[in-house]
Design an enzyme around this catalytic site. Sequence first.
Site, PDB file in Angstrom:
ATOM      1  N   VAL A  52       0.872  -1.237   0.003  1.00 25.32           N
ATOM      2  CA  VAL A  52       0.010  -0.012   0.211  1.00 25.32           C
ATOM      3  C   VAL A  52       0.931   1.170   0.128  1.00 25.32           C
ATOM      4  O   VAL A  52       1.570   1.500   0.946  1.00 25.32           O
ATOM      5  CB  VAL A  52      -0.973  -0.075   1.109  1.00 25.32           C
ATOM      6  CG1 VAL A  52      -1.906   1.363   1.219  1.00 25.32           C
ATOM      7  CG2 VAL A  52      -1.727  -1.100   1.254  1.00 25.32           C
ATOM      8  N   PRO A  53       0.841   2.087  -0.942  1.00 25.68           N
ATOM      9  CA  PRO A  53       1.705   3.467  -1.007  1.00 25.68           C
ATOM     10  C   PRO A  53       1.292   4.275  -0.127  1.00 25.68           C
ATOM     11  O   PRO A  53       0.658   5.457  -0.662  1.00 25.68           O
ATOM     12  CB  PRO A  53       1.561   3.798  -2.595  1.00 25.68           C
ATOM     13  CG  PRO A  53       0.412   3.365  -3.126  1.00 25.68           C
ATOM     14  CD  PRO A  53       0.056   2.027  -2.215  1.00 25.68           C
ATOM     15  N   CYS A  54       1.297   4.187   1.041  1.00 28.19           N
ATOM     16  CA  CYS A  54       0.754   5.196   2.255  1.00 28.19           C
ATOM     17  C   CYS A  54       1.264   6.529   2.100  1.00 28.19           C
ATOM     18  O   CYS A  54       0.625   7.532   2.328  1.00 28.19           O
ATOM     19  CB  CYS A  54       1.110   4.469   3.642  1.00 28.19           C
ATOM     20  SG  CYS A  54      -0.001   3.214   3.886  1.00 28.19           S
ATOM     21  N   HIS A  55       2.508   6.436   1.523  1.00 32.16           N
ATOM     22  CA  HIS A  55       3.109   7.744   1.423  1.00 32.16           C
ATOM     23  C   HIS A  55       2.578   8.993   0.429  1.00 32.16           C
ATOM     24  O   HIS A  55       2.919  10.114   0.417  1.00 32.16           O
ATOM     25  CB  HIS A  55       4.596   7.678   0.775  1.00 32.16           C
ATOM     26  CG  HIS A  55       4.808   7.078  -0.472  1.00 32.16           C
ATOM     27  ND1 HIS A  55       4.764   5.888  -0.632  1.00 32.16           N
ATOM     28  CD2 HIS A  55       5.257   7.494  -1.468  1.00 32.16           C
ATOM     29  CE1 HIS A  55       5.019   5.408  -1.822  1.00 32.16           C
ATOM     30  NE2 HIS A  55       5.240   6.637  -2.651  1.00 32.16           N
TER      31      HIS A  55
END
Length: 106
Positions: A52-55
């Site tokens: 998951v690309p939380c950034h």
Amino acid sequence: MNNTFEQIYNIARQIPYGRVTTYGRIAFLIGNPRLSRVVGYAMSGCPDGADVPCHRVVNRFGGLADAFMPLGKESHRLLLEMEGVAFTPDGNVDLERFMWYGPHDG
């Protein structure tokens, strides 16, 4: 709550490289605009290896999160800069240029 977190993660996985969205926008996309704080909890509690690309998720002003290791907001900024995301002079993401509104936004 796990089902809600999974919905949040599924939306976050769709954010294209070099773009960002907000906690509130993800809440809207899962059908409950009042859950932006829950989106924040999901992002901060995302399991390692969940791809998951939380950034790519920021606050409504384009602000960064302190939760990124090892340097908090500086780590968050570096991850976004590595994808070509630009910042305004006040240190927020330039949402006018880099905001992703949802799956139909490309």
